[in-house]
Design a protein around this motif. Structure first.
Motif, PDB file in Angstrom:
ATOM      1  N   ALA A  14       0.841  -1.194   0.000  1.00 29.72           N
ATOM      2  CA  ALA A  14       0.000   0.000   0.000  1.00 29.72           C
ATOM      3  C   ALA A  14       0.879   1.248   0.000  1.00 29.72           C
ATOM      4  N   GLY A  15       0.504   2.206  -0.829  1.00 29.58           N
ATOM      5  CA  GLY A  15       1.263   3.432  -0.964  1.00 29.58           C
ATOM      6  C   GLY A  15       2.276   3.418  -2.098  1.00 29.58           C
ATOM      7  N   ARG A  67      -5.232   9.637  -8.288  1.00 27.14           N
ATOM      8  CA  ARG A  67      -4.158   8.665  -8.025  1.00 27.14           C
ATOM      9  C   ARG A  67      -3.665   7.992  -9.293  1.00 27.14           C
ATOM     10  N   ASN A  85      -0.002   5.765  -5.073  1.00 30.69           N
ATOM     11  CA  ASN A  85      -0.684   5.610  -3.786  1.00 30.69           C
ATOM     12  C   ASN A  85      -1.672   4.444  -3.830  1.00 30.69           C
ATOM     13  N   LYS A  87      -3.815   1.180  -3.095  1.00 34.30           N
ATOM     14  CA  LYS A  87      -4.523   0.718  -1.910  1.00 34.30           C
ATOM     15  C   LYS A  87      -4.881  -0.755  -2.075  1.00 34.30           C
ATOM     16  N   GLU A  89      -7.627  -2.143  -1.945  1.00 35.82           N
ATOM     17  CA  GLU A  89      -8.841  -2.282  -2.745  1.00 35.82           C
ATOM     18  C   GLU A  89      -8.594  -2.089  -4.234  1.00 35.82           C
ATOM     19  N   ASP A  90      -7.381  -1.737  -4.612  1.00 37.35           N
ATOM     20  CA  ASP A  90      -7.023  -1.675  -6.031  1.00 37.35           C
ATOM     21  C   ASP A  90      -6.617  -3.040  -6.573  1.00 37.35           C
ATOM     22  N   SER A 125      -1.512  -4.785   2.394  1.00 38.78           N
ATOM     23  CA  SER A 125      -1.647  -3.713   3.396  1.00 38.78           C
ATOM     24  C   SER A 125      -0.494  -3.701   4.374  1.00 38.78           C
TER      25      SER A 125
END
Length: 125
Positions: A14-15, A67, A85, A87, A89-90, A125
């Protein structure tokens, strides 16, 4: 016919950022609206981003706006999806698609005529 081949997927945290590429061959790439869609396990395919072939205008899903960036290089017959960025959920299989159409940039999968095989993006995550 147009053949589309995606690349650039992978496992990230994530990120992080990723850039997907979609190489086209066959008919004149520059005459096609190009889009990116994604499909997560157990979910329907959803629109992510698209770019118009004439004025290069773009459209984005609300979930990725700010994003993700779609772009194209007609000289290389390639469309890109820069994803920043990221996430969890991507996480999904990402597909590029081509549509030879007029009017506004299409955001419905039914408007697209050609599809790639997909590339997996997994965000931990």
């Amino acid at each position: 016919q147009v053949q589309l081949v995606e690349s650039g997927g992978g496992l990230v945290q994530a990120g992080d950022s990723l850039r997907l590429s979609c190489a086209a061959s066959g008919r004149t790439f520059s005459n096609f609206n190009m889009g990116w869609f994604r499909q997560a396990p157990g979910k329907e395919r959803e629109f992510v981003a698209a770019q118009h072939w004439i004025d290069f205008s773009t459209s984005y899903a609300n979930s990725v706006k700010g994003r993700f960036t779609i772009s194209r290089d007609n000289a290389k017959n390639t469309v890109y999806l820069q994803m920043n960025n990221l996430k969890p959920e991507d996480t999904a299989v990402y597909f590029c698609a081509g549509a030879q159409s007029y009017g506004s940039v299409p955001i419905s999968s039914f408007s697209y005529d050609y599809w790639g095989q997909g590339t997996q993006v997994t965000v931990s995550s």
